[in-house]
Enzyme design. Structure first.
Site, mmCIF file in Angstrom:
data_model
loop_
_atom_site.group_PDB
_atom_site.id
_atom_site.type_symbol
_atom_site.label_atom_id
_atom_site.label_comp_id
_atom_site.label_asym_id
_atom_site.label_seq_id
_atom_site.Cartn_x
_atom_site.Cartn_y
_atom_site.Cartn_z
ATOM 1 N N HIS A 37 17.807 56.472 27.610
ATOM 2 C CA HIS A 37 17.695 57.444 28.704
ATOM 3 C C HIS A 37 16.704 56.932 29.739
ATOM 4 C CE1 HIS A 37 17.530 61.261 30.777
ATOM 5 N NE2 HIS A 37 16.209 61.138 30.781
ATOM 6 N N ILE A 47 43.300 30.641 39.804
ATOM 7 C CA ILE A 47 43.277 31.745 40.766
ATOM 8 C C ILE A 47 41.989 32.540 40.591
ATOM 9 C CG2 ILE A 47 44.381 33.943 41.403
ATOM 10 C CD1 ILE A 47 45.893 31.433 42.332
ATOM 11 N N CYS A 48 41.650 32.800 39.353
ATOM 12 C CA CYS A 48 40.495 33.665 39.052
ATOM 13 C C CYS A 48 39.234 33.244 39.812
ATOM 14 C CB CYS A 48 40.252 33.644 37.554
ATOM 15 S SG CYS A 48 38.715 34.381 37.049
ATOM 16 N N LYS A 58 35.195 39.808 44.145
ATOM 17 C CA LYS A 58 33.994 40.570 43.767
ATOM 18 C C LYS A 58 32.836 40.252 44.709
ATOM 19 C CE LYS A 58 36.676 42.029 41.559
ATOM 20 N NZ LYS A 58 38.064 41.635 41.275
ATOM 21 N N ILE A 64 44.694 45.004 42.612
ATOM 22 C CA ILE A 64 44.447 44.111 43.755
ATOM 23 C C ILE A 64 44.568 44.870 45.074
ATOM 24 C CG2 ILE A 64 45.323 42.062 44.986
ATOM 25 C CD1 ILE A 64 46.043 40.863 42.249
ATOM 26 N N VAL A 68 52.209 43.441 45.567
ATOM 27 C CA VAL A 68 53.304 44.065 44.803
ATOM 28 C C VAL A 68 53.597 43.292 43.514
ATOM 29 C CG1 VAL A 68 54.419 45.207 46.752
ATOM 30 C CG2 VAL A 68 54.962 42.812 46.281
ATOM 31 N N GLY A 69 52.582 42.679 42.975
ATOM 32 C CA GLY A 69 52.752 42.002 41.688
ATOM 33 C C GLY A 69 52.782 40.497 41.832
ATOM 34 N N GLY A 83 48.175 48.737 42.888
ATOM 35 C CA GLY A 83 47.579 48.272 41.634
ATOM 36 C C GLY A 83 46.148 47.853 41.925
#
Ligand SMILES: Cc1cc2nc3c(=O)[nH]c(=O)nc-3n(C[C@H](O)[C@H](O)[C@H](O)COP(=O)(O)OP(=O)(O)OC[C@H]3O[C@@H](n4cnc5c(N)ncnc54)[C@H](O)[C@@H]3O)c2cc1C
Length: 467
Positions: free
Chosen positions: A446, A42-43, A52, A185, A271-272, A183
């Site tokens: 910096h 899935i990833c 992304k 997603i 929803v999960g 959540g």
């Protein structure tokens, strides 16, 4: 007789399974990996990576439409949705092909098909209803992942009501979009579509969005996203979805209030997830399943000797890096590699790549207080940081939580530009059991956003320089 015999058989080639296979090969074990779909799980194919890529598009869209803030004049901006989706799919494909290459390079035998336990130390591979391989394995790793959860009466149909898969490959932008669940997603999709001009409503059953995050951060996320035009209903549920001709009428039920109906063009269910445990041949084994997740100990061992489970199928947090870490740990456990140690689940970072981003690790303020810890809390706002202002990203906060007695860094919680990159600094610090003293003595470059990590630490001890 089996067709082949291996030290390790991995079922599932996602970010849990494929790193387990590579690590096992590095440790000198023979390995078969069974994948029914595309390598990368899935990833790479339908989760972390393609989302992304989409969110990069919406970020660029935001920047271009605000070009005048940076002294640039540009013409009107148009969304070429087909090209947006094509780019996201291309990125996913490229990475999935990369995993193919890695399997080959590492000498992992990849079997295309559905893997199923078939008696002690035996796994069959099935494809199109036929058995295509019968394998023997000394150890078996279940890395079958998970899929979107649906709620009774709120099932996805792939047309009007989407899971994350359809939400990633839209043919046209909906005018009005309902996202059920806030959540990571749900919020990422809400942010993507809103930045491309869609009217977005999010319904969350719990009292606040991003409910696993520190309350202060989740309130700031709500405020920022609402300012961008996303409408939120918290403490509310979607009680029904009535499908019409190219639209859906949703009934939104606030807790203790009157239900109202609203029309939407599309709905995303977020929803999960539920673990992929069906058809795996677990019956008659000692592998125990709690609802849809396989129960394991801290070494990824199931109740059946020689069978291990990792990643999403082995329960929360449902994150790719958790799956990968478990995969490596599992292979090392099987090989008896020296130095293997169980994962510290309290040191797994969590990131949400909405605009502004959210990232965290460790205890929230409430969890630390509930655990009876005396704490010191530091805060540093983006508005006090030179780099943030130069970037035009002056909204955000870095919050740190220290044990008041020992100085141990207990948690870090962030909202703002690039915080998903910054969080790793605190994860490393926690892994090294850093106290405030080492963080204070560290020199931060910096101008960088990371200076706020320093300032937040200083603030916990009343020593911040720039607020
Ligand atoms: C929209 C979305 C965005 C996400 N974004 C992020 C993010 O930004 N960061 C993050 O950390 N996580 C993210 N996740 C979660 C992340 O994708 C999962 O935590 C991760 O993929 C879990 O890895 P896994 O290897 O356990 O399972 P999976 O990635 O689900 O892989 C399991 C693999 O096993 C295969 N399989 C299943 N059963 C069998 C079988 N019997 N035989 C053969 N093969 C089988 C499947 O085809 C699949 O390829 C996101 C998820 C979604 C849905």
């Amino acid at each position: 007789m089996s067709d082949a015999s291996y030290d390790v058989i991995v079922i599932g080639g996602g970010p849990g399974g494929y790193p387990a296979a590579i690590r096992a090969r590095q440790l000198g074990l023979s390995v078969a990996l069974i994948e029914r779909d595309d390598l990368g799980g899935i990833c790479l194919n339908w989760g972390c990576i393609p989302t992304k890529a989409l969110l990069r598009t919406s970020e660029v869209h935001h920047l271009v439409t605000h070009a005048s803030d940076y002294g640039l004049k540009v013409g009107s901006v148009e969304v070429d949705l087909e090209a947006v989706v094509k780019r996201s799919r291309k990125v996913a494909k490229r990475l999935s092909n990369g995993i193919k290459h890695l399997m080959k390079k590492n000498g992992v035998d990849v079997h295309d098909g559905f893997g199923r336990l078939a008696g002690s130390g035996r796994v069959v591979v099935e494809k199109d209803g036929a058995t295509v391989a019968d394998l023997e394995g000394r150890s078996i790793i279940l890395a079958t992942g998970a899929r979107a959860r649906s709620l009774p009466g709120l099932e996805a149909d792939g047309v009007l009501v989407w899971t994350y898969k359809e939400a990633m490959i839209p043919k046209e932008l909906p005018g009005r979009l309902l996202v059920v669940g806030s959540g990571a997603i749900g919020v990422e999709f809400a942010s993507f579509y809103r930045d491309l001009g869609v009217e977005v409503t999010v319904v969350e059953a719990l009292p606040r969005i991003l409910p696993v995050e520190d309350e202060e951060i989740s309130k700031l996320a709500h405020k920022q996203l609402a300012k961008q035009g996303i409408e939120f209903h918290v403490d509310a549920t979607v009680s029904s979805l009535e499908k019409g001709d190219n639209h859906v009428t949703a009934t939104i039920q606030p807790q203790g209030g009157d239900a109202k109906t609203e029309p939407f063009d599309r709905v995303i269910l977020a929803v999960g997830i539920v673990g992929n445990v069906e058809g795996l041949g677990l019956e008659g084994t000692g592998v125990e399943v709690d609802r849809t997740h396989i129960i394991t100990n801290e070494w990824t061992e199931t109740g059946e000797p020689g069978i291990y489970a990792i990643g999403d199928v082995a329960g929360p947090p449902w994150l790719a890096h958790k799956a990968t870490h478990e995969g490596v740990l599992c292979a090392e456990r099987i090989a008896g590699a020296p130095g293997a140690h169980p994962m510290r689940t309290d040191r797994i970072p969590g990131c949400t790549y909405c605009r502004p981003q959210v990232a965290s690790v460790g205890m929230t303020e409430a969890a630390a207080v509930d655990a009876g810890r005396e704490i010191k809390v530091g805060r540093f706002p983006f508005v006090g940081n030179g780099k943030a202002i130069a970037l035009g990203e002056s909204e955000g906060l870095i919050k740190t939580i220290f044990d008041a007695t020992t100085g141990e860094l207990l948690g870090a919680h962030m909202i703002g530009a690039e915080v998903t990159e910054l969080i790793q600094g605190f994860v490393v610090a926690m892994n090294l059991e850093t106290t405030e003293a080492e963080l204070m003595q560290t020199v931060f470059a910096h101008p960088t956003l990371s200076e706020m990590m320093h300032e937040s630490t200083l603030d916990a001890y009343g020593r911040a320089l720039h607020i």
